[in-house]
Design a protein around this motif. Structure first.
Motif, PDB file in Angstrom:
ATOM      1  N   THR A  32      -4.539   2.027  14.420  1.00 21.47           N
ATOM      2  CA  THR A  32      -5.368   2.605  13.370  1.00 21.47           C
ATOM      3  C   THR A  32      -5.538   1.594  12.243  1.00 21.47           C
ATOM      4  O   THR A  32      -4.559   1.068  11.709  1.00 21.47           O
ATOM      5  CB  THR A  32      -4.684   3.878  12.827  1.00 21.47           C
ATOM      6  OG1 THR A  32      -4.470   4.783  13.911  1.00 21.47           O
ATOM      7  CG2 THR A  32      -5.522   4.519  11.753  1.00 21.47           C
ATOM      8  N   ARG A  33      -6.784   1.314  11.874  1.00 22.08           N
ATOM      9  CA  ARG A  33      -7.044   0.231  10.922  1.00 22.08           C
ATOM     10  C   ARG A  33      -6.449   0.474   9.538  1.00 22.08           C
ATOM     11  O   ARG A  33      -6.086  -0.476   8.847  1.00 22.08           O
ATOM     12  CB  ARG A  33      -8.553  -0.011  10.813  1.00 22.08           C
ATOM     13  CG  ARG A  33      -9.066  -0.950  11.878  1.00 22.08           C
ATOM     14  CD  ARG A  33     -10.562  -1.139  11.812  1.00 22.08           C
ATOM     15  NE  ARG A  33     -11.017  -1.737  10.565  1.00 22.08           N
ATOM     16  CZ  ARG A  33     -10.969  -3.046  10.296  1.00 22.08           C
ATOM     17  NH1 ARG A  33     -10.465  -3.888  11.174  1.00 22.08           N
ATOM     18  NH2 ARG A  33     -11.428  -3.517   9.157  1.00 22.08           N
ATOM     19  N   ASP A  38      -4.743  -5.287   3.587  1.00 16.73           N
ATOM     20  CA  ASP A  38      -5.808  -6.215   3.186  1.00 16.73           C
ATOM     21  C   ASP A  38      -5.205  -7.558   2.791  1.00 16.73           C
ATOM     22  O   ASP A  38      -4.159  -7.597   2.131  1.00 16.73           O
ATOM     23  CB  ASP A  38      -6.594  -5.627   2.014  1.00 16.73           C
ATOM     24  CG  ASP A  38      -7.502  -4.483   2.435  1.00 16.73           C
ATOM     25  OD1 ASP A  38      -7.903  -4.459   3.609  1.00 16.73           O
ATOM     26  OD2 ASP A  38      -7.805  -3.617   1.594  1.00 16.73           O
ATOM     27  N   PRO A  39      -5.859  -8.655   3.182  1.00 16.53           N
ATOM     28  CA  PRO A  39      -7.040  -8.717   4.054  1.00 16.53           C
ATOM     29  C   PRO A  39      -6.670  -8.439   5.498  1.00 16.53           C
ATOM     30  O   PRO A  39      -5.692  -8.991   6.014  1.00 16.53           O
ATOM     31  CB  PRO A  39      -7.527 -10.147   3.879  1.00 16.53           C
ATOM     32  CG  PRO A  39      -6.293 -10.933   3.545  1.00 16.53           C
ATOM     33  CD  PRO A  39      -5.429 -10.010   2.739  1.00 16.53           C
ATOM     34  N   ARG A  85      -6.303   0.925  -2.194  1.00 16.46           N
ATOM     35  CA  ARG A  85      -6.781   1.931  -1.237  1.00 16.46           C
ATOM     36  C   ARG A  85      -5.900   3.171  -1.286  1.00 16.46           C
ATOM     37  O   ARG A  85      -6.396   4.310  -1.233  1.00 16.46           O
ATOM     38  CB  ARG A  85      -6.787   1.355   0.179  1.00 16.46           C
ATOM     39  CG  ARG A  85      -7.721   0.194   0.417  1.00 16.46           C
ATOM     40  CD  ARG A  85      -7.609  -0.262   1.867  1.00 16.46           C
ATOM     41  NE  ARG A  85      -6.228  -0.622   2.196  1.00 16.46           N
ATOM     42  CZ  ARG A  85      -5.701  -0.551   3.414  1.00 16.46           C
ATOM     43  NH1 ARG A  85      -6.420  -0.117   4.431  1.00 16.46           N
ATOM     44  NH2 ARG A  85      -4.446  -0.906   3.638  1.00 16.46           N
ATOM     45  N   VAL A  86      -4.602   2.966  -1.383  1.00 17.31           N
ATOM     46  CA  VAL A  86      -3.674   4.089  -1.451  1.00 17.31           C
ATOM     47  C   VAL A  86      -3.873   4.858  -2.744  1.00 17.31           C
ATOM     48  O   VAL A  86      -3.932   6.092  -2.753  1.00 17.31           O
ATOM     49  CB  VAL A  86      -2.219   3.599  -1.331  1.00 17.31           C
ATOM     50  CG1 VAL A  86      -1.252   4.762  -1.481  1.00 17.31           C
ATOM     51  CG2 VAL A  86      -1.994   2.892  -0.004  1.00 17.31           C
ATOM     52  N   SER A  87      -3.987   4.137  -3.850  1.00 21.96           N
ATOM     53  CA  SER A  87      -4.179   4.787  -5.148  1.00 21.96           C
ATOM     54  C   SER A  87      -5.436   5.635  -5.171  1.00 21.96           C
ATOM     55  O   SER A  87      -5.428   6.779  -5.645  1.00 21.96           O
ATOM     56  CB  SER A  87      -4.249   3.724  -6.258  1.00 21.96           C
ATOM     57  OG  SER A  87      -3.036   3.007  -6.351  1.00 21.96           O
ATOM     58  N   GLN A 203      -0.717  -7.974  13.002  1.00 21.63           N
ATOM     59  CA  GLN A 203      -0.647  -8.504  11.645  1.00 21.63           C
ATOM     60  C   GLN A 203       0.825  -8.715  11.310  1.00 21.63           C
ATOM     61  O   GLN A 203       1.625  -7.777  11.346  1.00 21.63           O
ATOM     62  CB  GLN A 203      -1.310  -7.552  10.643  1.00 21.63           C
ATOM     63  CG  GLN A 203      -1.498  -8.143   9.256  1.00 21.63           C
ATOM     64  CD  GLN A 203      -2.287  -7.241   8.332  1.00 21.63           C
ATOM     65  OE1 GLN A 203      -2.212  -6.023   8.419  1.00 21.63           O
ATOM     66  NE2 GLN A 203      -3.062  -7.826   7.437  1.00 21.63           N
ATOM     67  N   GLU A 204       1.163  -9.948  11.027  1.00 19.91           N
ATOM     68  CA  GLU A 204       2.551 -10.348  10.805  1.00 19.91           C
ATOM     69  C   GLU A 204       3.240  -9.461   9.773  1.00 19.91           C
ATOM     70  O   GLU A 204       2.768  -9.307   8.640  1.00 19.91           O
ATOM     71  CB  GLU A 204       2.610 -11.801  10.333  1.00 19.91           C
ATOM     72  CG  GLU A 204       4.005 -12.355  10.174  1.00 19.91           C
ATOM     73  CD  GLU A 204       4.630 -12.753  11.494  1.00 19.91           C
ATOM     74  OE1 GLU A 204       5.875 -12.674  11.592  1.00 19.91           O
ATOM     75  OE2 GLU A 204       3.895 -13.155  12.411  1.00 19.91           O
TER      76      GLU A 204
END
Length: 239
Positions: A32-33, A38-39, A85-87, A203-204
């Protein structure tokens, strides 16, 4: 992470990996994206799904994402979250924020310390974990997994024993079968593309997964934000 082409036959093309129906033109990102930071990576694996299934997970995915961030920060207060995004989501969805806040339990310890525990809605968490696990099997082995898993485990690393952590980090494939020629996992096995000790790095430090194909089934493990470990197991995939 770079895209890897598959060269298997067409027997599963056009099939929704979640319900087995015709997929139409929809594609779903796995993982799920919103779970990625980010990025985001330029490329995220995609699988073929029907529109109904593609839309059916959105509320659970947002809950999982917001709940996990609130646990990591220790609060549902939008001002305390660095991720904009969370905020924004916490400000926009008051009812969801209140729902997550009610699952927060704060208490004093015997030594006058403050402790916080969270009680997630596990049916929603499991829904997203299994959805992503199905996608990982389909993407790597070109096999849709429609049946229910026999086991789903979701656990913070901090709540696991040392033995359990060590077991979760290493591959334990017992099958002597090689992946099907043309599937992405076969390409990874030959080239080592985006794979480290069996783990595929989307994503590391954010999202990594491991798909093991054993004699009659599959096991999918994920590490999310270096905080959460998941383990999903299917049997009898090849009957």
């Amino acid at each position: 992470m770079r895209p890897i082409e598959e060269f298997v036959d067409d027997r599963y093309r056009g099939i929704c990996i979640y319900c087995g129906g015709r997929s139409g033109e929809s594609a779903d990102h796995v993982p799920t994206r919103c779970l990625l930071s980010d990025p985001r990576p330029k490329y995220t694996p995609k699988v073929s799904v029907c529109s109904k299934c593609n839309n059916s997970f959105s509320k659970d995915e947002e809950y999982f994402w917001l709940f996990l961030h609130c646990v990591l920060v220790g609060s549902t207060d939008p001002k305390l979250h660095r991720d904009p995004r969370v905020s924004r989501s916490l400000c926009r969805h008051n009812s969801l924020r209140d729902r997550i806040e009610k699952s927060r339990i704060e208490y004093r310890t015997l030594f006058d310390g403050d402790m916080i525990e969270w009680a997630p809605e596990m049916d929603r968490i499991d829904s997203v974990v299994v959805k992503n696990a199905r996608g990982h099997v389909a993407y790597e082995y070109s096999i849709p997994v429609i049946s229910d898993p026999i086991s789903v485990s979701v656990m913070p690393f901090a709540a696991m024993s040392r033995e359990a952590i060590e077991d979760s980090l290493f591959a334990h494939t017992s099958s002597e079968r090689w992946p099907e020629i043309g599937c992405r996992m076969m390409t990874r096995a030959l080239t080592g593309e985006a794979i480290r000790d069996g783990w595929i790095v989307v994503q590391e430090g954010v999202y990594e997964y491991l798909v093991e194909d054993f004699e009659y089934g599959a096991r999918v493990r994920t590490m999310i934000y270096g905080y959460l470990a998941t383990d999903t197991i299917w049997e009898d995939l090849y009957d």
